[in-house]
Design a protein around this motif. Structure first.
Motif, PDB file in Angstrom:
ATOM      1  N   UNK A   1      12.068   2.728  -1.638  1.00 36.58           N
ATOM      2  CA  UNK A   1      10.645   2.719  -2.003  1.00 36.58           C
ATOM      3  C   UNK A   1       9.811   2.761  -0.727  1.00 36.58           C
ATOM      4  N   UNK A   2       8.924   3.757  -0.633  1.00 34.92           N
ATOM      5  CA  UNK A   2       8.133   3.924   0.593  1.00 34.92           C
ATOM      6  C   UNK A   2       6.973   2.942   0.605  1.00 34.92           C
ATOM      7  N   UNK A   3       6.990   2.023   1.542  1.00 37.02           N
ATOM      8  CA  UNK A   3       5.940   1.001   1.581  1.00 37.02           C
ATOM      9  C   UNK A   3       4.587   1.572   1.985  1.00 37.02           C
ATOM     10  N   UNK A   4       4.586   2.686   2.718  1.00 39.17           N
ATOM     11  CA  UNK A   4       3.298   3.274   3.112  1.00 39.17           C
ATOM     12  C   UNK A   4       2.687   4.091   1.985  1.00 39.17           C
ATOM     13  N   UNK A   5       3.515   4.422   1.014  1.00 41.56           N
ATOM     14  CA  UNK A   5       3.002   5.200  -0.113  1.00 41.56           C
ATOM     15  C   UNK A   5       2.558   4.269  -1.248  1.00 41.56           C
ATOM     16  N   UNK A   6       3.296   3.218  -1.432  1.00 39.86           N
ATOM     17  CA  UNK A   6       2.995   2.255  -2.495  1.00 39.86           C
ATOM     18  C   UNK A   6       2.561   0.952  -1.829  1.00 39.86           C
ATOM     19  N   UNK A   7       1.238   0.829  -1.661  1.00 41.25           N
ATOM     20  CA  UNK A   7       0.701  -0.340  -0.958  1.00 41.25           C
ATOM     21  C   UNK A   7       0.490  -1.481  -1.949  1.00 41.25           C
ATOM     22  N   UNK A   8       1.036  -2.627  -1.613  1.00 43.41           N
ATOM     23  CA  UNK A   8       0.924  -3.782  -2.495  1.00 43.41           C
ATOM     24  C   UNK A   8       0.188  -4.894  -1.773  1.00 43.41           C
ATOM     25  N   UNK A   9      -0.787  -5.446  -2.479  1.00 44.37           N
ATOM     26  CA  UNK A   9      -1.570  -6.547  -1.943  1.00 44.37           C
ATOM     27  C   UNK A   9      -1.562  -7.681  -2.954  1.00 44.37           C
ATOM     28  N   UNK A  10      -1.275  -8.883  -2.499  1.00 49.69           N
ATOM     29  CA  UNK A  10      -1.231 -10.055  -3.393  1.00 49.69           C
ATOM     30  C   UNK A  10      -2.100 -11.128  -2.743  1.00 49.69           C
ATOM     31  N   UNK A  11      -3.397 -10.878  -2.799  1.00 49.00           N
ATOM     32  CA  UNK A  11      -4.333 -11.688  -2.030  1.00 49.00           C
ATOM     33  C   UNK A  11      -4.650 -13.033  -2.665  1.00 49.00           C
ATOM     34  N   UNK A  12      -4.433 -13.139  -3.963  1.00 51.49           N
ATOM     35  CA  UNK A  12      -4.738 -14.414  -4.611  1.00 51.49           C
ATOM     36  C   UNK A  12      -3.623 -14.766  -5.584  1.00 51.49           C
ATOM     37  N   UNK A  13      -3.677 -15.967  -6.113  1.00 51.04           N
ATOM     38  CA  UNK A  13      -2.622 -16.418  -7.019  1.00 51.04           C
ATOM     39  C   UNK A  13      -2.725 -15.807  -8.414  1.00 51.04           C
ATOM     40  N   UNK A  14      -3.763 -15.014  -8.637  1.00 52.79           N
ATOM     41  CA  UNK A  14      -3.904 -14.415  -9.963  1.00 52.79           C
ATOM     42  C   UNK A  14      -4.019 -12.894  -9.916  1.00 52.79           C
ATOM     43  N   UNK A  15      -3.959 -12.311  -8.736  1.00 52.83           N
ATOM     44  CA  UNK A  15      -4.175 -10.872  -8.647  1.00 52.83           C
ATOM     45  C   UNK A  15      -3.239 -10.221  -7.646  1.00 52.83           C
ATOM     46  N   UNK A  16      -2.587  -9.151  -8.098  1.00 52.25           N
ATOM     47  CA  UNK A  16      -1.829  -8.279  -7.194  1.00 52.25           C
ATOM     48  C   UNK A  16      -2.255  -6.851  -7.496  1.00 52.25           C
ATOM     49  N   UNK A  17      -2.329  -6.029  -6.452  1.00 55.82           N
ATOM     50  CA  UNK A  17      -2.695  -4.624  -6.653  1.00 55.82           C
ATOM     51  C   UNK A  17      -1.621  -3.721  -6.074  1.00 55.82           C
ATOM     52  N   UNK A  18      -1.435  -2.603  -6.760  1.00 52.73           N
ATOM     53  CA  UNK A  18      -0.538  -1.545  -6.294  1.00 52.73           C
ATOM     54  C   UNK A  18      -1.388  -0.305  -6.093  1.00 52.73           C
ATOM     55  N   UNK A  19      -1.414   0.226  -4.891  1.00 54.45           N
ATOM     56  CA  UNK A  19      -2.150   1.453  -4.612  1.00 54.45           C
ATOM     57  C   UNK A  19      -1.160   2.569  -4.322  1.00 54.45           C
ATOM     58  N   UNK A  20      -1.234   3.612  -5.127  1.00 56.38           N
ATOM     59  CA  UNK A  20      -0.411   4.799  -4.890  1.00 56.38           C
ATOM     60  C   UNK A  20      -1.240   5.729  -4.024  1.00 56.38           C
ATOM     61  N   UNK A  21      -0.824   5.919  -2.803  1.00 55.74           N
ATOM     62  CA  UNK A  21      -1.614   6.721  -1.864  1.00 55.74           C
ATOM     63  C   UNK A  21      -1.150   8.177  -1.881  1.00 55.74           C
ATOM     64  N   UNK A  22      -2.111   9.068  -1.694  1.00 52.84           N
ATOM     65  CA  UNK A  22      -1.813  10.501  -1.664  1.00 52.84           C
ATOM     66  C   UNK A  22      -0.834  10.871  -2.788  1.00 52.84           C
ATOM     67  N   UNK A  23      -1.285  10.623  -3.992  1.00 50.95           N
ATOM     68  CA  UNK A  23      -0.412  10.769  -5.155  1.00 50.95           C
ATOM     69  C   UNK A  23       0.022  12.232  -5.353  1.00 50.95           C
ATOM     70  N   UNK A  24       1.241  12.386  -5.836  1.00 50.61           N
ATOM     71  CA  UNK A  24       1.793  13.697  -6.161  1.00 50.61           C
ATOM     72  C   UNK A  24       2.299  13.661  -7.600  1.00 50.61           C
ATOM     73  N   UNK A  25       2.465  14.833  -8.210  1.00 52.68           N
ATOM     74  CA  UNK A  25       2.932  14.832  -9.609  1.00 52.68           C
ATOM     75  C   UNK A  25       4.208  14.028  -9.838  1.00 52.68           C
TER      76      UNK A  25
END
Lengths: 116, 110
Positions: free
Chosen positions: A62-86
């Motif tokens: 799993x490419x960490x630079x492509x799938x950015x994960x942030x878990x900044x608080x105890x109730x929220x995590x985000x997954x950002x798919x960067x430069x998405x492809x089909x």
């Protein structure tokens, strides 16, 4: 019971753009959140494990630079798919646990990503 | 890593019992879970069994664990049309990591 929400439930984006998916634990504090990917009629594949306040641990392949994960608080995590492809089109599901030794993971309803 | 295998499909008549089987490879799995997924939805935890147990019953659900053979099964008694879904077996390893089987699609016929 414990509830986990995901937003958006569906998203369509153009190739080359980035898209962010949110995972929230609504009634408990999630020290650990997991991100999975599910291909049509296939099983769930663990992408990464995130602990609040620290860097995510990615599974092999799993490419960490492509799938950015942030878990900044105890109730929220985000997954950002960067430069998405089909080929990134998939069903993304998060889960949350209240501790590393917690025996239950609570799953969100999933986000269907389509990249055109 | 852990390898989890399930049969792909099960067809059962309403009112009959369903048995879904799962085999796994990691003998250090502590908890073993069964999840249900309906079309387009997330996963619902049905039940789980701790690795030092042989059997667990929860209303219509019975889980059997053969730790020696690394075999897990889920029996659904009096199967209803609402039980039609995909069922995933998921042993848990260290760090609360779950490894999912490929899922068994259960179709309940009236």
């Amino acid at each position: 019971g414990a509830v986990v929400s995901q937003h958006p439930s569906r998203v369509i984006c153009k190739s080359g753009t980035s898209v962010k998916i949110e995972c929230r634990s609504l009634d408990f504090q999630a020290t650990t959140m997991f991100w999975y990917r599910q291909f049509p009629k296939k099983s769930l594949m663990l992408m990464a494990t995130s602990n609040e306040g620290s860097k995510a641990t990615y599974e092999q392949g799993v490419e960490k630079d492509k799938f950015l994960i942030n878990h900044a608080s105890l109730t929220l995590s985000t997954l950002t798919v960067t430069s998405a492809h089909p080929e990134d089109s998939s069903f993304y599901i998060c889960s949350a646990a209240s501790g590393q030794n917690s025996y239950e993971q609570y799953f969100g309803p999933g986000t269907r990503l389509t990249v055109t | 890593g852990e390898d989890v295998e399930q049969s792909l499909f099960l067809s059962v008549r309403e009112g009959d019992s369903s048995v879904i089987n799962c085999t796994y490879t990691d003998s250090s799995s502590t908890y073993l879970y069964w999840y249900k997924q309906e079309p387009g939805a997330g996963l619902q935890l049905l039940t789980y069994i701790f690795s030092n147990m042989d059997m667990k019953q929860d209303q219509r659900l019975t889980v059997l664990l053969n730790k020696k053979d690394k075999h897990l099964s889920l029996r659904i008694a009096d199967t209803q049309t609402g039980d039609s879904a995909i069922y995933f077996c998921a042993p848990r390893a260290a760090g609360n990591k779950l490894t999912f089987g490929g899922g068994t699609r259960v179709l309940v016929k009236p």
